[in-house]
Structure formats: C-alpha cells, structure tokens
Enzyme design. Structure first.
Site, PDB file in Angstrom:
ATOM      1  N   HIS A  18       0.967  -1.149   0.027  1.00  0.00           N
ATOM      2  CA  HIS A  18      -0.055  -0.100   0.030  1.00  0.00           C
ATOM      3  C   HIS A  18       0.822   1.242  -0.136  1.00  0.00           C
ATOM      4  CE1 HIS A  18      -3.317  -2.575   2.233  1.00  0.00           C
ATOM      5  NE2 HIS A  18      -3.620  -2.246   1.050  1.00  0.00           N
ATOM      6  N   LYS A  42     -18.431  -5.304   8.093  1.00  0.00           N
ATOM      7  CA  LYS A  42     -17.421  -6.143   8.423  1.00  0.00           C
ATOM      8  C   LYS A  42     -16.711  -5.533   9.670  1.00  0.00           C
ATOM      9  CE  LYS A  42     -14.359  -7.197   4.962  1.00  0.00           C
ATOM     10  NZ  LYS A  42     -13.485  -6.850   3.702  1.00  0.00           N
ATOM     11  N   ARG A  91      -1.892  -6.399  -7.810  1.00  0.00           N
ATOM     12  CA  ARG A  91      -0.898  -7.264  -7.421  1.00  0.00           C
ATOM     13  C   ARG A  91      -0.681  -8.745  -8.487  1.00  0.00           C
ATOM     14  NH1 ARG A  91      -3.140  -8.574  -1.773  1.00  0.00           N
ATOM     15  NH2 ARG A  91      -4.891  -8.679  -3.108  1.00  0.00           N
ATOM     16  N   SER A 130      -3.389  -7.514   3.241  1.00  0.00           N
ATOM     17  CA  SER A 130      -3.714  -7.241   4.866  1.00  0.00           C
ATOM     18  C   SER A 130      -4.253  -8.375   5.543  1.00  0.00           C
ATOM     19  CB  SER A 130      -4.600  -6.115   4.940  1.00  0.00           C
ATOM     20  OG  SER A 130      -4.168  -5.014   4.350  1.00  0.00           O
TER      21      SER A 130
END
Length: 161
Positions: A18, A42, A91, A130
């Site tokens: 990040h 969440k 990614r 993460s």
C-alpha cells in the site's frame, strides 16, 4: 486547477505494498487522499479510527497526502470531492479481474471526468495482503519486512505480544 487523486481501501492494516502505491501516486498528482472505507458489515482488526491514525503516521513523510474516511459508494465520495483519478493497486491477474469490473461500474457512476488509474505493485510486494499479514502475525510469524515498523508495533500491541 488542483489535480486531486484518491486511493481508497480498507487498509487493515497498511502494508508496504500500500505504502509503495501511495508514494508513487503522490508523485503523480498535486494531492492524494488515502480514504479508508467504512464497511458496517465487516469487523476489522483495527477500528476505522485506528486505521486512519496508522495511515496518517506512515504517510506523514509525504507532504501532499491526507487521510480521510468515508462510507457508502466510492463514486459518491469521488463525485462530492472532485477527484480526477481513483488509484488502484494491482498485484496479480486476479486483482485485475475484480478491479476492472469495479472500474467499469464506477465509470458509469462518476459524474465528472474521473479516471481509474491502475498501478502495478512492485514485485517484492506482489504477494502481500492485509489479510495475510493479520493471519501470519496472529500465528506468531514475522511480518517485519512486510509492513512499516509502526504497523508492526501496532499489530503486536493489538495482539498483546
């Protein structure tokens, strides 16, 4: 006119991947807002407030970066704040498929000339997420080279280690 860009995500926690995207995007625009998405469905490892504080700490060396939080549609936040770009980090090809779908939907919802800009993650960060950081750290693994040192200390504090 100021060229404002947005980099939005959960950042739970901020990783070196990040941070790499943030540093590179900040060079491309007059200002970059790192926006932490509030998702009421969440439960995060860190609270939204903690994520914002962590993001501010690890980006304080970049003068044109600010940190904010928002809830709701990304497009609404973009439209309300006049961003010319929504930066997304990629990614792998799996990221691209998901991000492309979101970018196409956002293109329909953006009211201005906002573009989605994809930045490829540097190869050394391509495997970092993460979720993986939280899992490895919670099982006692070392994440020192995968997140900024401040994040390591906050994770260890949270895990009470």
């Amino acid at each position: 006119m100021e060229r404002k860009a947005l980099y939005a995500g959960s950042f739970d926690p901020v990783t070196n991947g990040h941070l790499n995207i943030i540093e590179r995007a900040a060079k491309m625009y007059d200002s970059l807002t790192v926006a932490i998405v509030i998702n009421p469905n969440k439960t995060g490892f860190f609270t939204v407030e903690e994520r914002a504080e962590i993001a501010r700490e690890v980006t304080k060396h970049i003068p044109n970066v600010r940190v904010d939080t928002f809830s709701g549609l990304l497009a609404d936040y973009v439209n309300e704040n006049g961003f010319i770009a929504s930066v997304r980090g990629l990614r792998a090809t799996t990221d691209f498929e998901n991000e492309l779908q979101m970018a196409q939907m956002n293109a329909k919802l953006f009211t201005g000339a906002t573009e989605t800009v994809f930045l490829m993650t540097e190869p050394e960060y391509s495997f970092i997420s993460s979720s993986l950081i939280k899992e490895v750290a919670s099982l006692g693994g070392c994440v020192d080279d995968l997140v900024p040192p401040y994040v390591v200390s906050r994770i260890m504090e949270k895990l009470d280690k």
